[in-house]
Design a protein around this motif. Sequence first.
Motif, PDB file in Angstrom:
ATOM      1  N   THR A   1       0.877  -1.173   0.000  1.00 17.26           N
ATOM      2  CA  THR A   1       0.000   0.000   0.000  1.00 17.26           C
ATOM      3  C   THR A   1       0.909   1.217   0.000  1.00 17.26           C
ATOM      4  O   THR A   1       1.686   1.420   0.925  1.00 17.26           O
ATOM      5  CB  THR A   1      -0.915   0.015   1.227  1.00 17.26           C
ATOM      6  OG1 THR A   1      -1.792  -1.130   1.174  1.00 17.26           O
ATOM      7  CG2 THR A   1      -1.754   1.284   1.260  1.00 17.26           C
ATOM      8  N   LEU A   2       0.820   2.011  -1.077  1.00 16.99           N
ATOM      9  CA  LEU A   2       1.753   3.119  -1.279  1.00 16.99           C
ATOM     10  C   LEU A   2       1.137   4.449  -0.878  1.00 16.99           C
ATOM     11  O   LEU A   2       0.053   4.807  -1.347  1.00 16.99           O
ATOM     12  CB  LEU A   2       2.187   3.180  -2.743  1.00 16.99           C
ATOM     13  CG  LEU A   2       3.085   4.370  -3.139  1.00 16.99           C
ATOM     14  CD1 LEU A   2       4.426   4.293  -2.408  1.00 16.99           C
ATOM     15  CD2 LEU A   2       3.291   4.413  -4.644  1.00 16.99           C
ATOM     16  N   ILE A   3       1.842   5.173  -0.012  1.00 15.58           N
ATOM     17  CA  ILE A   3       1.545   6.571   0.314  1.00 15.58           C
ATOM     18  C   ILE A   3       2.695   7.351  -0.314  1.00 15.58           C
ATOM     19  O   ILE A   3       3.813   7.348   0.185  1.00 15.58           O
ATOM     20  CB  ILE A   3       1.466   6.768   1.835  1.00 15.58           C
ATOM     21  CG1 ILE A   3       0.365   5.876   2.413  1.00 15.58           C
ATOM     22  CG2 ILE A   3       1.226   8.227   2.186  1.00 15.58           C
ATOM     23  CD1 ILE A   3       0.466   5.664   3.906  1.00 15.58           C
TER      24      ILE A   3
ATOM     25  N   VAL B   1      10.460   3.790   2.730  1.00 18.16           N
ATOM     26  CA  VAL B   1      10.399   3.126   4.030  1.00 18.16           C
ATOM     27  C   VAL B   1       9.222   2.173   4.026  1.00 18.16           C
ATOM     28  O   VAL B   1       8.114   2.540   3.615  1.00 18.16           O
ATOM     29  CB  VAL B   1      10.231   4.160   5.170  1.00 18.16           C
ATOM     30  CG1 VAL B   1      10.325   3.478   6.527  1.00 18.16           C
ATOM     31  CG2 VAL B   1      11.271   5.266   5.051  1.00 18.16           C
ATOM     32  N   VAL B   2       9.453   0.954   4.481  1.00 21.86           N
ATOM     33  CA  VAL B   2       8.405  -0.063   4.568  1.00 21.86           C
ATOM     34  C   VAL B   2       7.936  -0.157   6.013  1.00 21.86           C
ATOM     35  O   VAL B   2       8.749  -0.316   6.939  1.00 21.86           O
ATOM     36  CB  VAL B   2       8.918  -1.430   4.077  1.00 21.86           C
ATOM     37  CG1 VAL B   2       7.813  -2.482   4.173  1.00 21.86           C
ATOM     38  CG2 VAL B   2       9.437  -1.319   2.635  1.00 21.86           C
ATOM     39  N   LEU B   3       6.633  -0.058   6.208  1.00 22.00           N
ATOM     40  CA  LEU B   3       6.025  -0.019   7.531  1.00 22.00           C
ATOM     41  C   LEU B   3       5.073  -1.195   7.721  1.00 22.00           C
ATOM     42  O   LEU B   3       4.423  -1.645   6.770  1.00 22.00           O
ATOM     43  CB  LEU B   3       5.238   1.285   7.712  1.00 22.00           C
ATOM     44  CG  LEU B   3       5.980   2.590   7.413  1.00 22.00           C
ATOM     45  CD1 LEU B   3       5.002   3.758   7.367  1.00 22.00           C
ATOM     46  CD2 LEU B   3       7.069   2.828   8.450  1.00 22.00           C
TER      47      LEU B   3
ATOM     48  N   THR C   1       2.802  12.835  -1.981  1.00 24.42           N
ATOM     49  CA  THR C   1       2.159  14.022  -2.552  1.00 24.42           C
ATOM     50  C   THR C   1       1.061  14.572  -1.664  1.00 24.42           C
ATOM     51  O   THR C   1       0.584  15.688  -1.877  1.00 24.42           O
ATOM     52  CB  THR C   1       1.550  13.707  -3.926  1.00 24.42           C
ATOM     53  OG1 THR C   1       0.496  12.729  -3.762  1.00 24.42           O
ATOM     54  CG2 THR C   1       2.609  13.158  -4.878  1.00 24.42           C
ATOM     55  N   GLY C   2       0.634  13.793  -0.669  1.00 25.70           N
ATOM     56  CA  GLY C   2      -0.511  14.169   0.152  1.00 25.70           C
ATOM     57  C   GLY C   2      -1.800  13.539  -0.330  1.00 25.70           C
ATOM     58  O   GLY C   2      -2.854  13.709   0.282  1.00 25.70           O
ATOM     59  N   GLY C   3      -1.741  12.803  -1.436  1.00 20.96           N
ATOM     60  CA  GLY C   3      -2.906  12.139  -1.985  1.00 20.96           C
ATOM     61  C   GLY C   3      -3.233  10.858  -1.235  1.00 20.96           C
ATOM     62  O   GLY C   3      -2.528  10.456  -0.308  1.00 20.96           O
ATOM     63  N   PRO C   4      -4.317  10.183  -1.635  1.00 19.53           N
ATOM     64  CA  PRO C   4      -4.738   8.969  -0.933  1.00 19.53           C
ATOM     65  C   PRO C   4      -3.781   7.809  -1.157  1.00 19.53           C
ATOM     66  O   PRO C   4      -3.013   7.784  -2.133  1.00 19.53           O
ATOM     67  CB  PRO C   4      -6.111   8.679  -1.550  1.00 19.53           C
ATOM     68  CG  PRO C   4      -6.060   9.309  -2.911  1.00 19.53           C
ATOM     69  CD  PRO C   4      -5.219  10.532  -2.751  1.00 19.53           C
ATOM     70  N   ALA C   5      -3.824   6.851  -0.243  1.00 14.87           N
ATOM     71  CA  ALA C   5      -3.020   5.644  -0.375  1.00 14.87           C
ATOM     72  C   ALA C   5      -3.549   4.792  -1.529  1.00 14.87           C
ATOM     73  O   ALA C   5      -4.729   4.810  -1.852  1.00 14.87           O
ATOM     74  CB  ALA C   5      -3.048   4.851   0.930  1.00 14.87           C
ATOM     75  N   ARG C   6      -2.624   4.045  -2.147  1.00 18.66           N
ATOM     76  CA  ARG C   6      -2.982   3.132  -3.230  1.00 18.66           C
ATOM     77  C   ARG C   6      -2.543   1.728  -2.841  1.00 18.66           C
ATOM     78  O   ARG C   6      -1.375   1.506  -2.522  1.00 18.66           O
ATOM     79  CB  ARG C   6      -2.300   3.546  -4.532  1.00 18.66           C
ATOM     80  CG  ARG C   6      -2.810   4.860  -5.128  1.00 18.66           C
ATOM     81  CD  ARG C   6      -2.050   5.197  -6.407  1.00 18.66           C
ATOM     82  NE  ARG C   6      -0.747   5.778  -6.122  1.00 18.66           N
ATOM     83  CZ  ARG C   6       0.277   5.783  -6.984  1.00 18.66           C
ATOM     84  NH1 ARG C   6       0.171   5.156  -8.138  1.00 18.66           N
ATOM     85  NH2 ARG C   6       1.404   6.367  -6.651  1.00 18.66           N
ATOM     86  N   SER C   7      -3.455   0.801  -2.882  1.00 24.02           N
ATOM     87  CA  SER C   7      -3.125  -0.581  -2.514  1.00 24.02           C
ATOM     88  C   SER C   7      -2.756  -1.388  -3.754  1.00 24.02           C
ATOM     89  O   SER C   7      -3.045  -0.997  -4.886  1.00 24.02           O
ATOM     90  CB  SER C   7      -4.315  -1.230  -1.803  1.00 24.02           C
ATOM     91  OG  SER C   7      -5.450  -1.247  -2.650  1.00 24.02           O
TER      92      SER C   7
ATOM     93  N   TYR D   1       3.012  -1.093   4.292  1.00 20.59           N
ATOM     94  CA  TYR D   1       2.811   0.257   3.774  1.00 20.59           C
ATOM     95  C   TYR D   1       4.163   0.829   3.383  1.00 20.59           C
ATOM     96  O   TYR D   1       5.166   0.589   4.059  1.00 20.59           O
ATOM     97  CB  TYR D   1       2.145   1.145   4.826  1.00 20.59           C
ATOM     98  CG  TYR D   1       0.765   0.664   5.211  1.00 20.59           C
ATOM     99  CD1 TYR D   1      -0.369   1.225   4.648  1.00 20.59           C
ATOM    100  CD2 TYR D   1       0.600  -0.385   6.129  1.00 20.59           C
ATOM    101  CE1 TYR D   1      -1.641   0.777   4.979  1.00 20.59           C
ATOM    102  CE2 TYR D   1      -0.658  -0.845   6.465  1.00 20.59           C
ATOM    103  CZ  TYR D   1      -1.776  -0.260   5.887  1.00 20.59           C
ATOM    104  OH  TYR D   1      -3.030  -0.727   6.209  1.00 20.59           O
ATOM    105  N   VAL D   2       4.179   1.588   2.296  1.00 18.13           N
ATOM    106  CA  VAL D   2       5.403   2.205   1.812  1.00 18.13           C
ATOM    107  C   VAL D   2       5.212   3.718   1.755  1.00 18.13           C
ATOM    108  O   VAL D   2       4.221   4.207   1.195  1.00 18.13           O
ATOM    109  CB  VAL D   2       5.792   1.664   0.425  1.00 18.13           C
ATOM    110  CG1 VAL D   2       6.896   2.514  -0.208  1.00 18.13           C
ATOM    111  CG2 VAL D   2       6.254   0.211   0.527  1.00 18.13           C
ATOM    112  N   VAL D   3       6.167   4.453   2.336  1.00 12.44           N
ATOM    113  CA  VAL D   3       6.201   5.912   2.232  1.00 12.44           C
ATOM    114  C   VAL D   3       7.572   6.305   1.688  1.00 12.44           C
ATOM    115  O   VAL D   3       8.537   5.541   1.794  1.00 12.44           O
ATOM    116  CB  VAL D   3       5.972   6.603   3.601  1.00 12.44           C
ATOM    117  CG1 VAL D   3       4.599   6.257   4.162  1.00 12.44           C
ATOM    118  CG2 VAL D   3       7.071   6.250   4.595  1.00 12.44           C
ATOM    119  N   PRO D   4       7.687   7.489   1.073  1.00 11.45           N
ATOM    120  CA  PRO D   4       9.013   7.928   0.626  1.00 11.45           C
ATOM    121  C   PRO D   4       9.968   8.057   1.800  1.00 11.45           C
ATOM    122  O   PRO D   4       9.565   8.221   2.957  1.00 11.45           O
ATOM    123  CB  PRO D   4       8.731   9.304   0.001  1.00 11.45           C
ATOM    124  CG  PRO D   4       7.268   9.308  -0.302  1.00 11.45           C
ATOM    125  CD  PRO D   4       6.632   8.472   0.765  1.00 11.45           C
ATOM    126  N   GLY D   5      11.265   8.016   1.508  1.00 10.08           N
ATOM    127  CA  GLY D   5      12.252   8.280   2.543  1.00 10.08           C
ATOM    128  C   GLY D   5      12.003   9.628   3.190  1.00 10.08           C
ATOM    129  O   GLY D   5      11.699  10.614   2.512  1.00 10.08           O
TER     130      GLY D   5
END
Length: 445
Positions: free
Chosen positions: A27-29, A401-403, A32-38, A75-79
Amino acid sequence: MAHEDLPAPTPFAAPAEGTVVLYRSATLIDGTGGPARSGVSVVVDGDRVRTVAPDGEIPVSVLSEARIVDLRGSYVVPGLIDSHQHLATPPNRPVAEAVLRRQVYGGVTAIRDMADDLRHVSDLARATLVGEIPGPDIHYAALTAGPGFFVDPRTWQVSQGAVPGHVPWMQAITEETDLPLAIAVARGTYATAIKIYADLPGATVAALTAEAHRQGLGVWAHAAVFPASPGEVVDAGVDVVSHVHLLVHEFAGRALTSYQDKPPVDHARFASGDDPEMAALFTRMRERGTVLDATNALWDWLAQDADTPQEKERARANAELSAALTAQAYRAGVEISTGTDYESAPGEAFPSLHDELVFLVERCGLPASRAIRAATLGGALAIGAADSMGTVADGKLANFVVLGSDPLADIRNLRDITLVVKRGLPLDRADFTPASADREGTGPR
């Protein structure tokens, strides 16, 4: 040459181009501030992101060439990016390396160093870039200020063996200064930007900014430079202003004089976060694209570390002021970045950036998605590197980063780190052990 020594080992170097890894079903965040994408796959080739796409759109050819990492349920977020750090005031290599290691294993893949002994910082930047030591990429500033600032003892700490104000990384600026030469000298330190600190008038701030931009450097400034007011700093066209609490000096009621002579602050005036004159200043910042490096949680840290009741009360008052102003800036559409200006005590498991993120959500009212943007895309904009970092996107550096838990549900879940990927290199959080708690921590600058 008849003889050449072997280079230093680089165990944390980025993988070579052609090393392909497919991080699948996350699930990618995206920052950009947009919604998460699974159900998203991230294809990494060497140190870059090759493709970000839904799982079903990844070609079979990639599946056959790549090492596959299943991130189902993750969940994945940018560094993350800390846009206000100090690594070398004074220089201490073991402490700095411990800080850098904790930062990168805590999800921080880039930092903005806001003036230090650049002889030390430049080597740390080289070492983390080539992989001799683990740590975030380091983008740093060469400091400029009026001559009066250089009585500050910190300037001597970072100029040992030389004279503060007369070294390439810390220059005293006067009306007689050859500005093109001064900026060229700053560029010679391999700095990303100049930092405009204190004791300079608005006209000089504008001239420095114009010349730095002409030579391809960014400009990072205190929100008030004394005597230059916040409005003059913003109108000069600086890229980033630091310390949101300093913005109130735009409305001091008297002319600003020097860094050592700051006017008293009417905290009550700004407590509600709806002052109309401040709103007008924030509008100018938004229109110019000025990034706000707010440094909120610094005041909570200073309150805890205060030696006297008066110091504690001042820090608490500035924390409330910062919260109100940052909330107003966010509502006004100002781009915010997550700077800290301090570091967690040795022995703590996570860097200070995580506290700034919690402050943004719980004290400033930002949605978690916007706080994450501040720590990713906002930080990249502050550095001037949004073309290569800040979001998880095709062609950018493979920094993410993987959460194990959803940070949009609770910003504290950004600490539920299982894996950090920095320039394509995977770093398992389980391999991190906090440094010994008996080392001296780093404080604000």
